[in-house]
Design a protein around this motif. Structure first.
Motif, PDB file in Angstrom:
ATOM      1  N   CYS A  41       0.837  -1.190   0.000  1.00  0.00           N
ATOM      2  CA  CYS A  41       0.000   0.000   0.000  1.00  0.00           C
ATOM      3  C   CYS A  41       0.880   1.251   0.000  1.00  0.00           C
ATOM      4  O   CYS A  41       0.545   2.263  -0.615  1.00  0.00           O
ATOM      5  CB  CYS A  41      -0.902  -0.030   1.229  1.00  0.00           C
ATOM      6  SG  CYS A  41      -2.109   1.296   1.302  1.00  0.00           S
ATOM      7  N   ILE A  42       2.025   1.160   0.665  1.00  0.00           N
ATOM      8  CA  ILE A  42       2.936   2.300   0.769  1.00  0.00           C
ATOM      9  C   ILE A  42       3.485   2.683  -0.596  1.00  0.00           C
ATOM     10  O   ILE A  42       3.427   3.852  -1.009  1.00  0.00           O
ATOM     11  CB  ILE A  42       4.083   1.982   1.752  1.00  0.00           C
ATOM     12  CG1 ILE A  42       3.526   1.853   3.173  1.00  0.00           C
ATOM     13  CG2 ILE A  42       5.175   3.052   1.684  1.00  0.00           C
ATOM     14  CD1 ILE A  42       4.528   1.359   4.194  1.00  0.00           C
ATOM     15  N   LEU A  43       4.027   1.727  -1.332  1.00  0.00           N
ATOM     16  CA  LEU A  43       4.590   2.020  -2.652  1.00  0.00           C
ATOM     17  C   LEU A  43       3.493   2.494  -3.609  1.00  0.00           C
ATOM     18  O   LEU A  43       3.721   3.393  -4.428  1.00  0.00           O
ATOM     19  CB  LEU A  43       5.289   0.789  -3.216  1.00  0.00           C
ATOM     20  CG  LEU A  43       6.527   0.300  -2.449  1.00  0.00           C
ATOM     21  CD1 LEU A  43       7.080  -0.975  -3.078  1.00  0.00           C
ATOM     22  CD2 LEU A  43       7.602   1.391  -2.407  1.00  0.00           C
ATOM     23  N   LEU A  94       7.208   8.361  -6.525  1.00  0.00           N
ATOM     24  CA  LEU A  94       7.937   7.209  -7.070  1.00  0.00           C
ATOM     25  C   LEU A  94       7.525   6.935  -8.501  1.00  0.00           C
ATOM     26  O   LEU A  94       6.342   7.004  -8.838  1.00  0.00           O
ATOM     27  CB  LEU A  94       7.633   5.954  -6.236  1.00  0.00           C
ATOM     28  CG  LEU A  94       8.554   5.568  -5.090  1.00  0.00           C
ATOM     29  CD1 LEU A  94       8.086   4.234  -4.517  1.00  0.00           C
ATOM     30  CD2 LEU A  94      10.006   5.486  -5.496  1.00  0.00           C
ATOM     31  N   GLU A  95       8.511   6.592  -9.329  1.00  0.00           N
ATOM     32  CA  GLU A  95       8.212   6.096 -10.665  1.00  0.00           C
ATOM     33  C   GLU A  95       7.879   4.608 -10.568  1.00  0.00           C
ATOM     34  O   GLU A  95       8.290   3.921  -9.618  1.00  0.00           O
ATOM     35  CB  GLU A  95       9.408   6.307 -11.591  1.00  0.00           C
ATOM     36  CG  GLU A  95       9.713   7.773 -11.875  1.00  0.00           C
ATOM     37  CD  GLU A  95       8.567   8.486 -12.581  1.00  0.00           C
ATOM     38  OE1 GLU A  95       7.899   7.851 -13.415  1.00  0.00           O
ATOM     39  OE2 GLU A  95       8.348   9.669 -12.279  1.00  0.00           O
ATOM     40  N   VAL A  96       7.156   4.114 -11.548  1.00  0.00           N
ATOM     41  CA  VAL A  96       6.726   2.716 -11.530  1.00  0.00           C
ATOM     42  C   VAL A  96       7.916   1.767 -11.464  1.00  0.00           C
ATOM     43  O   VAL A  96       7.928   0.814 -10.676  1.00  0.00           O
ATOM     44  CB  VAL A  96       5.864   2.404 -12.779  1.00  0.00           C
ATOM     45  CG1 VAL A  96       5.633   0.900 -12.917  1.00  0.00           C
ATOM     46  CG2 VAL A  96       4.542   3.137 -12.702  1.00  0.00           C
ATOM     47  N   GLU A  97       8.926   2.004 -12.287  1.00  0.00           N
ATOM     48  CA  GLU A  97      10.077   1.097 -12.335  1.00  0.00           C
ATOM     49  C   GLU A  97      10.762   0.976 -10.979  1.00  0.00           C
ATOM     50  O   GLU A  97      11.125  -0.119 -10.542  1.00  0.00           O
ATOM     51  CB  GLU A  97      11.095   1.570 -13.387  1.00  0.00           C
ATOM     52  CG  GLU A  97      10.604   1.505 -14.816  1.00  0.00           C
ATOM     53  CD  GLU A  97       9.698   2.682 -15.190  1.00  0.00           C
ATOM     54  OE1 GLU A  97       9.490   3.588 -14.333  1.00  0.00           O
ATOM     55  OE2 GLU A  97       9.195   2.688 -16.321  1.00  0.00           O
ATOM     56  N   GLU A  98      10.932   2.110 -10.296  1.00  0.00           N
ATOM     57  CA  GLU A  98      11.574   2.089  -8.983  1.00  0.00           C
ATOM     58  C   GLU A  98      10.694   1.381  -7.956  1.00  0.00           C
ATOM     59  O   GLU A  98      11.192   0.613  -7.118  1.00  0.00           O
ATOM     60  CB  GLU A  98      11.865   3.521  -8.532  1.00  0.00           C
ATOM     61  CG  GLU A  98      12.503   3.642  -7.143  1.00  0.00           C
ATOM     62  CD  GLU A  98      13.897   3.015  -7.050  1.00  0.00           C
ATOM     63  OE1 GLU A  98      14.381   2.841  -5.917  1.00  0.00           O
ATOM     64  OE2 GLU A  98      14.496   2.705  -8.099  1.00  0.00           O
ATOM     65  N   ALA A  99       9.408   1.614  -8.009  1.00  0.00           N
ATOM     66  CA  ALA A  99       8.488   0.960  -7.075  1.00  0.00           C
ATOM     67  C   ALA A  99       8.522  -0.550  -7.253  1.00  0.00           C
ATOM     68  O   ALA A  99       8.520  -1.307  -6.272  1.00  0.00           O
ATOM     69  CB  ALA A  99       7.064   1.483  -7.282  1.00  0.00           C
ATOM     70  N   VAL A 100       8.550  -1.020  -8.494  1.00  0.00           N
ATOM     71  CA  VAL A 100       8.620  -2.464  -8.751  1.00  0.00           C
ATOM     72  C   VAL A 100       9.922  -3.034  -8.214  1.00  0.00           C
ATOM     73  O   VAL A 100       9.941  -4.100  -7.592  1.00  0.00           O
ATOM     74  CB  VAL A 100       8.468  -2.757 -10.262  1.00  0.00           C
ATOM     75  CG1 VAL A 100       8.743  -4.232 -10.550  1.00  0.00           C
ATOM     76  CG2 VAL A 100       7.076  -2.388 -10.742  1.00  0.00           C
ATOM     77  N   THR A 157       5.063  -8.781 -15.923  1.00  0.00           N
ATOM     78  CA  THR A 157       3.624  -8.683 -15.688  1.00  0.00           C
ATOM     79  C   THR A 157       3.307  -7.614 -14.656  1.00  0.00           C
ATOM     80  O   THR A 157       2.383  -6.812 -14.828  1.00  0.00           O
ATOM     81  CB  THR A 157       3.060 -10.041 -15.218  1.00  0.00           C
ATOM     82  OG1 THR A 157       3.343 -11.026 -16.208  1.00  0.00           O
ATOM     83  CG2 THR A 157       1.559  -9.962 -15.006  1.00  0.00           C
ATOM     84  N   ILE A 158       4.075  -7.590 -13.574  1.00  0.00           N
ATOM     85  CA  ILE A 158       3.882  -6.579 -12.530  1.00  0.00           C
ATOM     86  C   ILE A 158       4.105  -5.185 -13.109  1.00  0.00           C
ATOM     87  O   ILE A 158       3.316  -4.261 -12.872  1.00  0.00           O
ATOM     88  CB  ILE A 158       4.824  -6.832 -11.341  1.00  0.00           C
ATOM     89  CG1 ILE A 158       4.414  -8.112 -10.611  1.00  0.00           C
ATOM     90  CG2 ILE A 158       4.815  -5.651 -10.371  1.00  0.00           C
ATOM     91  CD1 ILE A 158       5.420  -8.582  -9.575  1.00  0.00           C
ATOM     92  N   MET A 159       5.180  -5.030 -13.891  1.00  0.00           N
ATOM     93  CA  MET A 159       5.488  -3.735 -14.496  1.00  0.00           C
ATOM     94  C   MET A 159       4.339  -3.277 -15.399  1.00  0.00           C
ATOM     95  O   MET A 159       3.930  -2.114 -15.367  1.00  0.00           O
ATOM     96  CB  MET A 159       6.780  -3.832 -15.301  1.00  0.00           C
ATOM     97  CG  MET A 159       7.355  -2.490 -15.728  1.00  0.00           C
ATOM     98  SD  MET A 159       8.219  -1.652 -14.376  1.00  0.00           S
ATOM     99  CE  MET A 159       9.691  -2.665 -14.264  1.00  0.00           C
ATOM    100  N   MET A 160       3.814  -4.203 -16.209  1.00  0.00           N
ATOM    101  CA  MET A 160       2.721  -3.862 -17.120  1.00  0.00           C
ATOM    102  C   MET A 160       1.467  -3.457 -16.344  1.00  0.00           C
ATOM    103  O   MET A 160       0.837  -2.437 -16.658  1.00  0.00           O
ATOM    104  CB  MET A 160       2.395  -5.037 -18.041  1.00  0.00           C
ATOM    105  CG  MET A 160       1.265  -4.740 -19.027  1.00  0.00           C
ATOM    106  SD  MET A 160       0.717  -6.175 -19.978  1.00  0.00           S
ATOM    107  CE  MET A 160      -0.228  -7.057 -18.719  1.00  0.00           C
ATOM    108  N   ASN A 161       1.106  -4.228 -15.330  1.00  0.00           N
ATOM    109  CA  ASN A 161      -0.115  -3.950 -14.571  1.00  0.00           C
ATOM    110  C   ASN A 161      -0.031  -2.635 -13.795  1.00  0.00           C
ATOM    111  O   ASN A 161      -0.999  -1.862 -13.753  1.00  0.00           O
ATOM    112  CB  ASN A 161      -0.407  -5.102 -13.617  1.00  0.00           C
ATOM    113  CG  ASN A 161      -0.869  -6.354 -14.331  1.00  0.00           C
ATOM    114  OD1 ASN A 161      -1.337  -6.300 -15.457  1.00  0.00           O
ATOM    115  ND2 ASN A 161      -0.724  -7.503 -13.684  1.00  0.00           N
ATOM    116  N   VAL A 162       1.118  -2.379 -13.175  1.00  0.00           N
ATOM    117  CA  VAL A 162       1.267  -1.145 -12.401  1.00  0.00           C
ATOM    118  C   VAL A 162       1.321   0.068 -13.333  1.00  0.00           C
ATOM    119  O   VAL A 162       0.725   1.109 -13.050  1.00  0.00           O
ATOM    120  CB  VAL A 162       2.520  -1.205 -11.509  1.00  0.00           C
ATOM    121  CG1 VAL A 162       2.712   0.105 -10.754  1.00  0.00           C
ATOM    122  CG2 VAL A 162       2.405  -2.357 -10.504  1.00  0.00           C
ATOM    123  N   SER A 163       2.021  -0.074 -14.458  1.00  0.00           N
ATOM    124  CA  SER A 163       2.073   1.020 -15.439  1.00  0.00           C
ATOM    125  C   SER A 163       0.682   1.323 -15.978  1.00  0.00           C
ATOM    126  O   SER A 163       0.304   2.495 -16.140  1.00  0.00           O
ATOM    127  CB  SER A 163       3.004   0.651 -16.604  1.00  0.00           C
ATOM    128  OG  SER A 163       4.329   0.500 -16.163  1.00  0.00           O
TER     129      SER A 163
END
Length: 266
Positions: free
Chosen positions: A200-202, A211-217, A244-250
């Motif tokens: 939840c924090i990220l 935070l950018e997505v890449e750094e959060a992942v 998959t995580i990168m795609m979904n969060v982006s």
């Protein structure tokens, strides 16, 4: 209620382990402005060969902006012989937001799901202080926790191993207020980030544009990446997981941006 939750979650996170073989049944996806919409978030329709798309709960798929509608139509048009739901994350988010509006029980469940992640958040977990992983976690995650507490007005502390402390009353009320103030479309976007990052924090730091997505992942995968460095990588599995995580969060971040764009000019 349990059946409703299972159906909703299944629609949100389709798995490649489940071979969904729905043949493409349409020629073209287009968008059209809704006629006299009563809901400001239901301004634009997505149509398949002229027929309006419905959600799994049979509600009309109508979205806030022509930009979001166009992206969803593009997801439909990019499908080949068979439809692959995992390549249509914006459609998934939109239909979930619409179905929430039709059934408040889903919203209540989703709010609790997001909040429940907080006390067992990836950012709060720490290994034994004598380990190398602990030093990495302290270096990478402690600054993010401090920023989160400052920006959102909470007082969260780290947990060691399985010793998870429940949220203090003040923090519980504060996170409930933050999540409760989101509209349904924002909540769906946040929930997708939380589910994929296990944090939840990220997710909220992305929401806050800290935070950018890449750094959060990368931060969400500190423990897993440490284990890979120690014991090696399972070819294919870890790459798929991260991609998959990168795609979904982006996609969820893009979704949050597109629902803010409500210009009728197109």
């Amino acid at each position: 209620m349990r059946g409703l939750i299972v159906r909703f979650r299944f629609s949100e996170q389709a798995s490649v382990q489940q071979p969904i073989q729905l043949k493409r049944f349409y020629k073209e996806a287009t968008i059209e402005m809704a006629t006299n919409p009563t809901n400001p978030y239901h301004q634009w329709l997505v149509k398949l060969d002229g027929k309006t798309v419905k959600t799994p709960s049979k509600n009309t798929l109508a979205v806030p902006s022509p930009q979001l509608a166009s992206f969803i139509a593009h997801e439909f048009n990019m499908q080949t012989e068979f439809i692959r739901p995992t390549t249509m994350p914006l459609l998934t988010l939109a239909r979930n937001a619409i179905d929430i509006e039709a059934d408040d029980r889903i919203r209540q469940f989703m709010e609790q799901s997001v909040i429940s992640y907080l006390e067992r958040d990836t950012v709060l977990f720490r290994e034994n202080p004598d380990t190398k992983l602990y030093k990495i976690q302290k270096e990478k995650l402690d600054p993010q926790l401090q920023i989160f507490n400052e920006k959102f007005g909470l007082h969260l502390k780290t947990n060691f191993g399985l010793n998870i402390e429940p949220l203090k009353q003040y923090d519980q009320i504060r996170i409930e207020t933050i999540v409760g103030e989101l509209n349904n479309w924002q909540l769906v976007s946040l929930d997708a980030k939380v589910e994929n990052l296990k944090s939840c924090i990220l997710a909220l730091l992305i929401w806050n544009n800290h935070l950018e997505v890449e750094e959060a992942v990368r931060l969400s995968r500190l423990e897993e990446d440490f284990q890979i460095a120690q014991f090696g990588k399972v070819e294919g599995h870890h790459d798929y997981d991260e991609n998959t995580i990168m795609m979904n969060v982006s996609a969820s971040k893009l979704f949050a941006q597109l629902i803010q764009t409500q210009s009728i000019a197109y």
